[in-house]
Scaffold this active site. Structure first.
Site, PDB file in Angstrom:
ATOM      1  N   CYS A 202      26.273   2.448  -7.771  1.00 23.77           N
ATOM      2  CA  CYS A 202      26.082   2.679  -6.342  1.00 23.77           C
ATOM      3  C   CYS A 202      26.494   4.098  -5.994  1.00 23.77           C
ATOM      4  CB  CYS A 202      26.834   1.658  -5.518  1.00 23.77           C
ATOM      5  SG  CYS A 202      28.564   1.660  -5.860  1.00 23.77           S
TER       6      CYS A 202
ATOM      7  N   ASN B  93      26.552  -4.007 -12.703  1.00 22.41           N
ATOM      8  CA  ASN B  93      26.532  -2.654 -13.274  1.00 22.41           C
ATOM      9  C   ASN B  93      27.865  -2.159 -13.805  1.00 22.41           C
ATOM     10  OD1 ASN B  93      27.471  -2.530 -10.629  1.00 22.41           O
ATOM     11  ND2 ASN B  93      26.771  -0.450 -10.351  1.00 22.41           N
TER      12      ASN B  93
ATOM     13  N   GLU C  74      31.180  -3.700  -0.498  1.00 22.83           N
ATOM     14  CA  GLU C  74      30.838  -2.377  -1.040  1.00 22.83           C
ATOM     15  C   GLU C  74      29.367  -2.478  -1.416  1.00 22.83           C
ATOM     16  OE1 GLU C  74      30.180   0.689  -2.493  1.00 22.83           O
ATOM     17  OE2 GLU C  74      30.869  -0.176  -4.375  1.00 22.83           O
TER      18      GLU C  74
END
Ligand code: UN1
Length: 493
Positions: free
Chosen positions: A292, A161, A258
């Site tokens: 995220c 992303n 993460e």
């Protein structure tokens, strides 16, 4: 170096992995990235590496480590600064490729490439920043120094992303502090990985210091579990992050992971509603919600709930969803058809279970039409309770789920109700409520009166609860992760 075309509609770009000083075609399976807005249009094409090639990449990184770690911070930083200039010079071209390959809008694609250059420049400047500390000793004639050494060979596993910014913020600190790296990018965005690699090679990065491997299947697990890998940095799902962390723990290897997010925007009774609506729109729908840090939950005080939902309904209706290369488009496609189906299913299940559709945007092409791109309609749902899966599970798409509450305490408790804890946005004009959010919200990143997404390279980034594992990324936190301390008791003889 092979010559690469610019990747326009003229034809797919040839992909090569980079191991040691060689661009290699790879002996594994076929690898292809497709334009998510135009099914059937191939953006880049090549082959993945074999297990033996992956091992060779780790060996190359290990062989390069002594020489690279012996360079000065200034030498290493100089290469990053040159790479930043190369990236800046190509920002329009590579930003366009990013939009074609990943699907975010042209403005976001070009912005991300510029951001990658800025991240490299930030770490290039590490040469002039403190990297250790000096302490007084309880004994006369002695000083205690804490110095930092590189960890060794780092495995970097990066998501689709942010195909160039996230790799930059993992690889730049790893390199500048003297580590060597084997990097496995997401299979859906190999072209942007190739571009970052090209910039670093052109900037003069020595052979083997960064190795780029296009790898599929269980080769990711092979990389992070490799006996010569000394640290792992990962961004992706919580399930994979935890598996990596468990494997690394068995080997005693540090991990920075993460992971997922289900980030809330909280709008309190005294908020500036116009500002909140504008920031929630950005947080929820930029990059089609594929961050995220994207806003996917809304906690609205009863006093402002109707005004916020009405504002969002108006704004969503004016969003244009479509080909991100069209400058008039606000929201591009999701990365794959499977992602679109997941998001459609999640939203439909919520509606079946009683969620009210506040607004659902238009998409070009019907949902499920395989000739259309992977477009998902920007959607706002209102729920009666926080029990619904759409409140708890990360959909990674343009879907917002809202609940109404009374007062700040109830709002913070609703925002905390879930397994994730990456970021949150709180809209209020009251300093007491803002400080209450600082104390009460279990998140790693908190925005007061701004959207839940975004990260600057000089401050820590990462999440609480299921969103993060191990040390934070960025800034001094990155320095601490990519180095190991030696405490030196120094006395004259
Ligand atoms: C941002 O919000 O600009 O994968 C960065 C992600 C995060 C980065 C978000 N690791 O979306």
């Amino acid at each position: 170096m092979p010559t690469h075309t610019t990747g326009g509609p003229a034809g797919p770009v040839d992909l090569h992995s980079r191991i040691g000083d060689a661009w290699i075609a790879g002996g594994g399976g076929a690898l292809e990235s497709d334009n998510p807005a135009r099914p059937g249009e191939t953006v880049a094409r090549g082959r993945t590496v074999t297990a033996a090639e992956l091992d060779a990449a780790v060996d190359a990184a290990a062989a390069a480590f002594p020489g690279w770690s012996a360079c000065t911070l200034h030498e290493r930083g100089g290469i990053l600064a040159r790479a930043a200039a190369i990236i800046d010079a190509r920002a329009d071209e590579w930003g366009t490729e990013l939009s074609r390959e990943e699907g975010k809008t042209l403005a976001e694609g070009r912005g991300e490439v510029a951001r990658a250059a800025q991240i490299l420049r930030y770490y290039a400047g590490a040469a002039d920043r403190e990297s250790g500390t000096v302490h007084p000793s309880p004994r006369a004639g002695e000083q205690i120094l804490v110095t930092r050494r590189p960890v060794g060979v780092v495995a970097a596993v990066t998501p689709f992303n942010f195909p160039i910014a996230i790799p930059a913020w993992k690889i730049a600190p790893a390199l500048v502090y003297g580590n060597t790296v084997v990097w496995k990018p997401a299979e859906t965005v190999p072209l942007l990985a190739l571009r970052l690699m090209e910039a670093l090679v052109q900037a003069g990065l020595p052979a083997g210091v960064l190795n780029l491997v296009f790898a599929a299947g269980d080769l990711g697990a092979r990389l992070v579990g490799h006996e010569r890998v000394d640290a792992v940095t990962f961004t992706g799902s919580t399930a994979v992050g935890r598996e990596i962390a468990a494997g690394a723990a068995r080997r005693g290897v540090p991990v920075q992971a993460e992971m997922g997010g289900k980030n809330a925007a909280v709008v309190l009774a005294d908020a500036d509603v116009g500002l909140a609506v504008q920031q929630i729109m950005a947080g929820a729908f930029r990059s089609s919600g594929q961050k995220c840090t994207a806003t996917s939950r809304l906690v609205l005080d009863h006093a402002v709930a109707d005004a916020v939902l009405d504002g969002l309904a108006r704004e969503v209706k004016s969003l244009r969803v479509g080909d991100p290369l069209d400058p008039e488009v606000h929201v591009g496609p999701l990365i794959t058809a499977a992602a679109r189906e997941r998001v459609d299913r999640g939203a439909a299940a919520a509606v079946d279970a009683g969620a009210r559709v506040v607004v659902r945007g238009e998409t070009p092409g019907a949902v499920g039409d395989s000739a259309a791109g992977n477009f998902a309609p920007p959607t706002v749902l209102e729920l009666d309770s926080t029990d619904a899966p759409v409140w708890r599970e990360e959909l990674f798409g343009p879907v917002l789920a809202a609940v109404r509450v009374d007062g700040a305490a109830a709002a913070f408790s609703a925002a905390n109700d879930g397994e994730y804890g990456l970021s949150a946005a709180v809209f209020t004009r009251d300093i007491g409520s803002a400080l209450g959010a600082v104390d009460d919200l279990s998140v790693g990143v908190l925005h007061i009166n701004s959207e839940s997404a975004g990260a600057d390279p000089h401050v820590p980034f990462g999440g609480a609860k299921a969103s993060g594992y191990g040390p934070r990324e960025q800034g001094e936190a990155a320095r601490d992760f990519f180095t190991t301390a030696t405490t030196v008791y120094l006395r004259g003889a």
